[in-house]
Enzyme design. Structure first.
Site, PDB file in Angstrom:
ATOM      1  N   HIS A   1       0.824  -1.211   0.000  1.00  0.00           N
ATOM      2  CA  HIS A   1       0.000   0.000   0.000  1.00  0.00           C
ATOM      3  C   HIS A   1       0.856   1.258   0.000  1.00  0.00           C
ATOM      4  O   HIS A   1       0.471   2.273  -0.582  1.00  0.00           O
ATOM      5  CB  HIS A   1      -0.921  -0.016   1.227  1.00  0.00           C
ATOM      6  CG  HIS A   1      -2.000   1.011   1.185  1.00  0.00           C
ATOM      7  ND1 HIS A   1      -3.099   0.908   0.361  1.00  0.00           N
ATOM      8  CD2 HIS A   1      -2.161   2.170   1.872  1.00  0.00           C
ATOM      9  CE1 HIS A   1      -3.882   1.954   0.544  1.00  0.00           C
ATOM     10  NE2 HIS A   1      -3.332   2.739   1.457  1.00  0.00           N
TER      11      HIS A   1
ATOM     12  N   HIS B   1     -10.441  -2.588   1.877  1.00  0.00           N
ATOM     13  CA  HIS B   1     -10.455  -3.565   2.966  1.00  0.00           C
ATOM     14  C   HIS B   1     -11.196  -3.040   4.198  1.00  0.00           C
ATOM     15  O   HIS B   1     -12.037  -3.741   4.762  1.00  0.00           O
ATOM     16  CB  HIS B   1      -9.022  -3.975   3.330  1.00  0.00           C
ATOM     17  CG  HIS B   1      -8.386  -4.906   2.341  1.00  0.00           C
ATOM     18  ND1 HIS B   1      -8.476  -4.722   0.989  1.00  0.00           N
ATOM     19  CD2 HIS B   1      -7.635  -6.028   2.520  1.00  0.00           C
ATOM     20  CE1 HIS B   1      -7.815  -5.696   0.369  1.00  0.00           C
ATOM     21  NE2 HIS B   1      -7.290  -6.497   1.275  1.00  0.00           N
TER      22      HIS B   1
ATOM     23  N   HIS C   1     -10.276   2.684  -0.182  1.00  0.00           N
ATOM     24  CA  HIS C   1     -10.440   2.264   1.207  1.00  0.00           C
ATOM     25  C   HIS C   1     -11.246   0.970   1.200  1.00  0.00           C
ATOM     26  O   HIS C   1     -12.279   0.842   1.865  1.00  0.00           O
ATOM     27  CB  HIS C   1     -11.113   3.357   2.041  1.00  0.00           C
ATOM     28  CG  HIS C   1     -10.355   3.667   3.296  1.00  0.00           C
ATOM     29  ND1 HIS C   1     -10.942   3.831   4.525  1.00  0.00           N
ATOM     30  CD2 HIS C   1      -9.030   3.812   3.512  1.00  0.00           C
ATOM     31  CE1 HIS C   1     -10.026   4.086   5.440  1.00  0.00           C
ATOM     32  NE2 HIS C   1      -8.856   4.078   4.843  1.00  0.00           N
TER      33      HIS C   1
END
Length: 732
Positions: free
Chosen positions: A50, A98, A96
């Protein structure tokens, strides 16, 4: 250097932090010793997918990121483009995913909060928000709950903060059952000479913590976003952040006031990995070291460890390098807005990242190497297989087929969603949700910005190269339809596990397609986000490279919309009748077939046709415009009828009427004009070698396809507008 190791670093602990054994060995070699638990936490945040883009960086470098309007491209909190008159637009899209699956309300809300901070950290006041949402199959037991929570989270945060949510898209597919997608986009306005960057400058200057207090919410949020889900996904609820839009509104006003005061040297949002990433990025960009004393970090929970403080993703926080002589003035501004202001460290000249807690040094790391030495992979990838040809049979009942397509979950009206968003706040929304692109006035000028989000995941799944091109081309067409000159894009590349060569191959070719389209259309990428590992128990989402586009109308009075304007106006088809039904909505919704190749994208035609449409809009020759995409010609016509509550009578070429009605060939538009202008407009198009023909007239109270079907507006509206409210009410 000897920092005591209180907690033993075991292979199991390393794995829990998302690091491969070889990555951990690389880190140990880099620092020359075993790390502390705080240092392990820091590197797990900095080196996860990420934050480091370790699987995608190689391919992202191939995208075009410069252009005549680009002021700042990828690498800052958000992209910046010049819109003339000393003004810039600042925008970005981020995922956003998860967190929103685990806790949909807070996951979606904090996604909105995070993207708004990315924009106002640059010195821009947010003027619009958009989103792109993908949910599982309607019959999946979690889908209704997730839709309800995500929409409430987006609306609750955006409405309370005071930014209009003006556009987006909502899709449903079984491939998102275990991993929904929530992509949030924000746009802001700033003066060209009022942009703030994150690069720290000057040695010995104070590092200031701004905003809300730090808690234990969001710890390991970035690491979670870089991992697949398994059956224990709900147990990760503690890693979901909790948002407070009212605090964020105060933070916006305080930051803009502080920036205007001249006190800010550099500023960075505490987003993914919180204090860790913000501090490291600021120091590394400025070739400076950073020293933090966590004893001064404002905490809302007692007994927080250094590890917890460094990895917390509590919301509504910033980190700033301050002009020391202006400390008093800066502190007074934040005190006025009821926010924390604390000097928590300083810049240094030793290129070290040193952290102290309780008088003890708990981390001492090479600050640039944390980013520069992050793993960068050239993952193995398999070229995607070419899709097999597919035959699209005729419908048993053409009228029913049209109603089925219009009422399908992906095609139906999303008014149930956007009526929960305040899309009129700030009073500058000229065109909100429901059209090709939103249009937002720029105060004090004749100008407006247009914005939209687009991607067709089933196309990308079938042929990633063409699907990547099409996502950009459709975004470009939608901006064109409102009369805006497309300027630049942000992207949100959502894919499965990059360690699987088939998925990595899909990613590579989709990026190739995006890059090709951006170059052909002079539509550079100025910001974006990559979200990988979107899968559960080895089952990946549909590849979903969402594109967010921004365009400029120099004169808002030239704005166009899709609704028919008057009885008797002529309906023209620009780009010719289509014949391609592979991967079409018709094939999927009427026959249950998800096969075939998507329609190929001719980028030269996209450019030629779109430039012509914009020219005609600016000259006042066109009274309505709508691009042809999902559902084909008949869907475009029905949407234009419903937007205006006016009917249309259409003639089709001889042959199978269902093919030109449902074909999804690209580079095509439906436009209307006054009867007296139709012949000249067609000749002008044909003079540019653009297919153009008169296919009908605005008339009546229904959609009449001569020789094939007549469907009343009442029937069209019932099919198009009833599914989503009924689904959310729990009706079968």
């Amino acid at each position: 250097m000897n920092i005591p190791n209180i907690i033993e670093i075991t292979p199991e602990l390393v794995a829990e932090h998302g690091l491969k054994p070889e990555e951990y060995d690389r880190f140990v070699a880099l620092i020359g010793r075993e790390p502390t638990i705080t240092e392990l936490g820091i590197v797990s945040a900095m080196w996860n997918e990420h934050c480091s883009y370790k699987s995608s960086k190689k391919w992202l470098k191939t995208l075009p990121v410069t252009g005549k309007c680009v002021v700042h491209g990828p690498g800052e909190n958000a992209g910046v483009i010049d819109i003339g008159d000393g003004q810039v637009a600042v925008f970005k899209m981020e995922s956003h995913n998860h967190p929103s699956y685990i806790e949909p309300h807070q996951g979606a809300a904090t996604g909105v909060g995070g993207i708004l901070r990315d924009v106002f950290t640059m010195g821009a006041r947010p003027i619009a928000a958009l989103n792109a949402l993908r949910f599982g199959a309607p019959d999946h037991p979690k889908t209704r709950h997730l839709v309800s929570g995500v929409v409430a989270g987006i609306g609750g945060y955006g409405n309370s903060f005071g930014v209009p949510t003006v556009g987006g898209e909502v899709n449903f597919h079984a491939r998102y059952n275990g991993n929904i997608l929530v992509n949030a986009m924000a746009i802001g306005l700033a003066d060209a000479d009022g942009i703030f960057l994150s690069e720290a400058k000057g040695v010995g200057l104070p590092l200031v913590y701004l905003g809300a207090k730090t808690g234990r919410d969001g710890i390991h949020g970035a690491t979670m976003a870089s991992a697949e889900f398994a059956d224990d996904a709900d147990e990760k609820r503690p890693t979901v952040q909790v948002g407070d839009p009212f605090t964020e509104k105060c933070l916006l006003e305080a930051c803009l006031e502080l920036m205007a005061s001249g006190a800010v040297i550099a500023i960075q949002d505490m987003g993914a990995a919180g204090l860790t990433c913000s501090a490291v990025e600021m120091g590394a960009k400025g070739n400076l070291g950073v020293e933090l004393d966590l004893d001064y970090v404002p905490c809302r929970e007692d007994g927080m460890s250094a590890y917890e403080m460094m990895l917390s993703e509590s919301q509504e926080r910033m980190l700033m390098v301050l002009r020391p002589e202006m400390q008093g003035e800066a502190e007074a501004i934040f005190e006025k807005w009821g926010l924390d202001f604390a000097i928590v460290g300083k810049t240094t000249d030793d290129l070290r990242f040193r952290i102290f807690h309780g008088g003890t040094e708990v981390a001492n790391l090479p600050i640039k190497d944390l980013g520069d030495e992050a793993p960068e992979y050239n993952r193995p990838w398999n070229p995607p297989a070419k899709p097999e040809p597919v035959k699209a049979p005729a419908p048993e009942d053409l009228t029913q087929a049209i109603l089925t397509v219009l009422g399908a979950p992906d095609m139906c009206s999303k008014e149930w969603v956007w009526q929960q968003y305040d899309h009129l706040i700030q009073s500058n929304t000229a065109s909100g949700p429901g059209g090709d692109a939103a249009v937002i006035r720029i105060d004090g000028t004749q100008k407006a910005l247009a914005a939209c989000t687009d991607v067709t995941p089933r196309y990308v799944e079938a042929d990633p190269l063409e699907g990547g091109k099409q996502a950009v081309a459709e975004c470009w067409r939608n901006l064109t339809c409102v009369g805006a000159e497309p300027l630049a894009i942000t992207d949100n590349l959502n894919f499965g596990n990059p360690e699987r060569p088939d998925i990595m191959g899909t990613f590579v070719k989709a990026v190739d397609g995006i890059g090709a389209a951006c170059r052909a259309l002079d539509f550079p990428v100025v910001s974006g986000n990559v979200s990988l590992y979107n899968e559960t128990n080895g089952k990946a989402i549909l590849p979903t490279p969402a594109i967010g586009g921004v365009g400029l109308l120099k004169d808002i009075s030239k704005r166009c919309s899709l609704d028919f304007k008057a009885e008797g106006h002529k309906i023209l088809l620009i780009g010719g009748h289509g014949s391609h039904l592979g991967q079409s909505m018709y094939l999927r919704e009427v026959h249950g077939i998800e096969k075939g190749a998507p329609p190929p994208v001719d980028l030269a035609k996209e450019r030629l046709h779109g430039d012509f449409i914009r020219q005609m809009i600016h000259e006042g020759a066109i009274t309505a415009a709508h691009d042809i995409s999902d559902g084909g010609l008949v869907a475009a016509l029905a949407e234009m009828c419903l937007a205006s509550d006016k009917g249309a009578k259409i003639e089709l070429p001889a042959g199978d009427g269902y093919v030109p009605l449902f074909a999804e060939d690209q580079a095509r538009y439906v436009v209307t004009c006054q009867p007296s202008k139709a012949v000249a407009l067609i000749k002008q198009a044909q003079g540019h070698k653009i297919p153009a023909q008169n296919i009908g007239t605005v008339t009546g109270t229904g959609l009449t396809i001569q020789g094939h079907a007549t469907i009343s507006l009442t029937m069209l509206r019932q099919a198009h507008e009833s599914w989503l409210p009924a689904f959310m009410d729990g009706q079968p």
